[in-house]
Design an enzyme around this catalytic site. Sequence first.
Site: not given
Length: 246
Positions: A36, A217, A104, A147, A44, A135
């Site tokens: 990601d 996802d 984002r 999430h 990350r 998405h």
Amino acid sequence: YKIGGLMFLQGSPAKQVQLTNHYQSIAKTPLMIALDAEWGPSMRLDSLMRFPWQMSLGAVQDEKLIYEMGEQIAYQCKLLGVNINFAPVADINSNPKNPIINNRSFGESVENVSSLGLAYMQGLQENNILACAKHFPGHGWAEADSHFALPVDDRPLEDIRRTDLVPFARLAAKLDGIMPAHVVYSQVDSLPAGFSLRWLQEILRAELGFDGVIFSDDLTMAGAHAVGGIPERIDAAQAAGGDMLL
């Protein structure tokens, strides 16, 4: 279990390379390694060059700079043994109450998100890293974080076509991968997009002509709970046409 790949979420570059080499050495079929890395592998991993978030990039007037960033991110990915970058974020930041997309995204302009997303995608793919736009068909309007909850977008399909769907339509013909949202678009289907035949087969495949890989996802997210436990989510994502399941 003959998994298709691995996705890394934290650590150091040296440790990730060590682990990747180990897992590849014991895999009968070569693994696809994902990261990601929306603003580069530093999203990350520690001790790497940090590129700007997409909202900062939305102010850049020269698309060539976005392409060159994609090129540099691709270079870092290749050094790490990464094949797939789950980027660009092709969501339009259309609702200021959205708690998860905001910075984002390249911004609230449909044209800007489309053109800069295309430049970022080309920077990755023309340097042999699979890009995966997300998405689908757009998470920017929903007022919940998938999430932790199941977001619902109540807009008519025609409104979504004129706005959120545009970047995906622009990228679809050349894009390697697309990741659908764990969002219910109630005027289109009662299921979240990642489990919806209407979204994945009728609209993404047939209407937009996308023939790349559909990556689900994360199936442990709260937005995926609507279809049952993990086995039911796996079955539903595959039945809708998901190719790789996270």
